[in-house]
Design a protein around this motif. Sequence first.
Motif, PDB file in Angstrom:
ATOM      1  N   ILE A 136       0.844  -1.209   0.000  1.00 12.34           N
ATOM      2  CA  ILE A 136       0.000   0.000   0.000  1.00 12.34           C
ATOM      3  C   ILE A 136       0.870   1.247   0.000  1.00 12.34           C
ATOM      4  O   ILE A 136       0.612   2.218  -0.719  1.00 12.34           O
ATOM      5  CB  ILE A 136      -0.941   0.000   1.219  1.00 12.34           C
ATOM      6  N   LEU A 137       1.934   1.227   0.806  1.00  7.79           N
ATOM      7  CA  LEU A 137       2.823   2.389   0.929  1.00  7.79           C
ATOM      8  C   LEU A 137       3.473   2.730  -0.418  1.00  7.79           C
ATOM      9  O   LEU A 137       3.490   3.899  -0.835  1.00  7.79           O
ATOM     10  CB  LEU A 137       3.890   2.096   1.980  1.00  7.79           C
ATOM     11  N   VAL A 138       3.987   1.710  -1.094  1.00  2.00           N
ATOM     12  CA  VAL A 138       4.642   1.935  -2.393  1.00  2.00           C
ATOM     13  C   VAL A 138       3.650   2.499  -3.409  1.00  2.00           C
ATOM     14  O   VAL A 138       3.946   3.476  -4.123  1.00  2.00           O
ATOM     15  CB  VAL A 138       5.254   0.609  -2.908  1.00  2.00           C
ATOM     16  N   GLU A 139       2.457   1.897  -3.463  1.00  2.00           N
ATOM     17  CA  GLU A 139       1.439   2.347  -4.421  1.00  2.00           C
ATOM     18  C   GLU A 139       1.010   3.783  -4.141  1.00  2.00           C
ATOM     19  O   GLU A 139       0.876   4.608  -5.070  1.00  2.00           O
ATOM     20  CB  GLU A 139       0.232   1.409  -4.347  1.00  2.00           C
ATOM     21  N   ALA A 140       0.803   4.132  -2.877  1.00  2.00           N
ATOM     22  CA  ALA A 140       0.350   5.474  -2.509  1.00  2.00           C
ATOM     23  C   ALA A 140       1.408   6.522  -2.831  1.00  2.00           C
ATOM     24  O   ALA A 140       1.083   7.601  -3.352  1.00  2.00           O
ATOM     25  CB  ALA A 140       0.007   5.505  -1.018  1.00  2.00           C
ATOM     26  N   VAL A 141       2.667   6.215  -2.534  1.00  2.00           N
ATOM     27  CA  VAL A 141       3.753   7.159  -2.821  1.00  2.00           C
ATOM     28  C   VAL A 141       3.857   7.389  -4.336  1.00  2.00           C
ATOM     29  O   VAL A 141       4.016   8.528  -4.798  1.00  2.00           O
ATOM     30  CB  VAL A 141       5.086   6.643  -2.239  1.00  2.00           C
ATOM     31  N   ASN A 142       3.770   6.325  -5.124  1.00  2.00           N
ATOM     32  CA  ASN A 142       3.834   6.449  -6.588  1.00  2.00           C
ATOM     33  C   ASN A 142       2.709   7.314  -7.124  1.00  2.00           C
ATOM     34  O   ASN A 142       2.910   8.163  -8.009  1.00  2.00           O
ATOM     35  CB  ASN A 142       3.791   5.066  -7.242  1.00  2.00           C
ATOM     36  N   ASN A 143       1.483   7.115  -6.598  1.00  2.00           N
ATOM     37  CA  ASN A 143       0.328   7.909  -7.055  1.00  2.00           C
ATOM     38  C   ASN A 143       0.461   9.367  -6.643  1.00  2.00           C
ATOM     39  O   ASN A 143       0.039  10.274  -7.381  1.00  2.00           O
ATOM     40  CB  ASN A 143      -0.965   7.334  -6.490  1.00  2.00           C
ATOM     41  N   LEU A 144       1.043   9.595  -5.461  1.00  2.00           N
ATOM     42  CA  LEU A 144       1.235  10.974  -4.996  1.00  2.00           C
ATOM     43  C   LEU A 144       2.241  11.688  -5.883  1.00  2.00           C
ATOM     44  O   LEU A 144       2.048  12.860  -6.260  1.00  2.00           O
ATOM     45  CB  LEU A 144       1.716  10.961  -3.540  1.00  2.00           C
ATOM     46  N   ILE A 145       3.325  10.989  -6.227  1.00  2.00           N
ATOM     47  CA  ILE A 145       4.345  11.576  -7.104  1.00  2.00           C
ATOM     48  C   ILE A 145       3.774  11.835  -8.499  1.00  2.00           C
ATOM     49  O   ILE A 145       4.052  12.871  -9.129  1.00  2.00           O
ATOM     50  CB  ILE A 145       5.572  10.640  -7.188  1.00  2.00           C
ATOM     51  N   ALA A 146       2.957  10.892  -8.975  1.00  2.00           N
ATOM     52  CA  ALA A 146       2.360  11.030 -10.319  1.00  2.00           C
ATOM     53  C   ALA A 146       1.240  12.058 -10.350  1.00  2.00           C
ATOM     54  O   ALA A 146       0.823  12.502 -11.439  1.00  2.00           O
ATOM     55  CB  ALA A 146       1.836   9.676 -10.794  1.00  2.00           C
ATOM     56  N   GLY A 147       0.730  12.459  -9.201  1.00  2.00           N
ATOM     57  CA  GLY A 147      -0.335  13.457  -9.142  1.00  2.00           C
ATOM     58  C   GLY A 147      -1.684  12.935  -9.566  1.00  2.00           C
ATOM     59  O   GLY A 147      -2.514  13.696 -10.090  1.00  2.00           O
ATOM     60  N   LEU A 148      -1.970  11.658  -9.361  1.00  2.00           N
ATOM     61  CA  LEU A 148      -3.255  11.080  -9.731  1.00  2.00           C
ATOM     62  C   LEU A 148      -4.366  11.647  -8.853  1.00  2.00           C
ATOM     63  O   LEU A 148      -4.248  11.687  -7.627  1.00  2.00           O
ATOM     64  CB  LEU A 148      -3.197   9.553  -9.604  1.00  2.00           C
ATOM     65  N   LYS A 149      -5.460  12.073  -9.483  1.00  2.00           N
ATOM     66  CA  LYS A 149      -6.566  12.706  -8.767  1.00  2.00           C
ATOM     67  C   LYS A 149      -7.799  11.803  -8.816  1.00  2.00           C
ATOM     68  O   LYS A 149      -8.401  11.623  -9.877  1.00  2.00           O
ATOM     69  CB  LYS A 149      -6.897  14.062  -9.378  1.00  2.00           C
TER      70      LYS A 149
END
Length: 385
Positions: free
Chosen positions: A92-105
């Motif tokens: 979950i941590l890896v996925e959330a960090v990647n989405n935050l960096i990618a700016g997914l809304k």
Amino acid sequence: MDEAIKAGKISVIANVILTITKGFAGILAGSTALIADALHSLVDILGSALVWIGIKIAQKPPDEAHPYGHFKAESLAELGVGLIIIFTSLSILVEAVNNLIAGLKPSFEFYALTVALISAIVNEALARYKIAVGIKTKSSSLIAEGKHSRTDMISSLSVVLGFILVYFGYWWADAVVAIAISILILQMGGEILKNAIDALMDKVDEELSVRIRKIIENIEGIKSVDFVAVRGTWRSKIVEVHFTVSYEVGAEQINEIIRRIEGLKDSFPEIVRIIPVVKISREIRRITIPVDEDDNYVGDLNAKYFKIIDLKSGKSWRIQNEFWNAQRMKGYLIAELLSKNKVDAIVVRRIGEGAKNHLKSRGIAIRYMDNLECLDDVIAQIKSE
């Protein structure tokens, strides 16, 4: 334990429903937090299955290959739950960090918010049920699963908070909530893992050990309680007791002491086996000290003489140590010499391991003394033993 197994089955069914519902809602809404929460519930299914299997195996009676029983199977299940929780949190941590960096809304959807809220309520109900059954049946793995369900409840509430923040324009809240969820889950997994490892490594239950020691110390005929250790799971414990009785105590009284110790299982239902080990202390009548020609204390087996003291009569005499300069088997030869002279204990400053073993094999106790002025204190100590 049927109730514990039933709780495991109910947990599996509930988590299957939650996983499917949250997974679809999270994918449609594009919510990393809700998808992470669904993944958490998916892993719960495997965790609940492990607990169910562990409890079933732990119920099996002892056999020839497992004379102490199968109760550690439950700790293995608890260990599996802990590892699953940690793996899930890191994913979950890896996925959330990647989405935050990618700016997914993610998009705000009322149905996704409703699913998350219902999930929180169901998980809290499951947590209370499993913990209550776990306490009742003393199942550590079921309690671990109950705590896991409580993290699911907090996780789902966090998703609800994330959706509300997304609604007010904070697009990053979904990923941040997912990161917070993963950290919370990681902490809980670490605690469960530690409890399982403690049980598998036979960590001593100090509180119960002290309680049992106090009871055993009051049993008539026991000279000293040398060792008490309680190990196992919360529901199934094994107790090992080492105690000493004086040589005057007869076999019948020793058997009675052992019966009373084994009878402690009636007072502590979690104890499945007690292993009593009895040691009979030998009365020390004669001691010897290594000396030189002038009766000066030498303190090791290189002395040319041994002074023997009879503690009953107070008489003393000296014998020659013809093996003081032996190059081979010195410890063995001296042990034979002292045994022939009916010596019960030797007082030395230092002694090698080989000689120590030879003396002990002939029932000769070893006491340590730095100088001759301490001899009276050593004799007084021996007499009081």
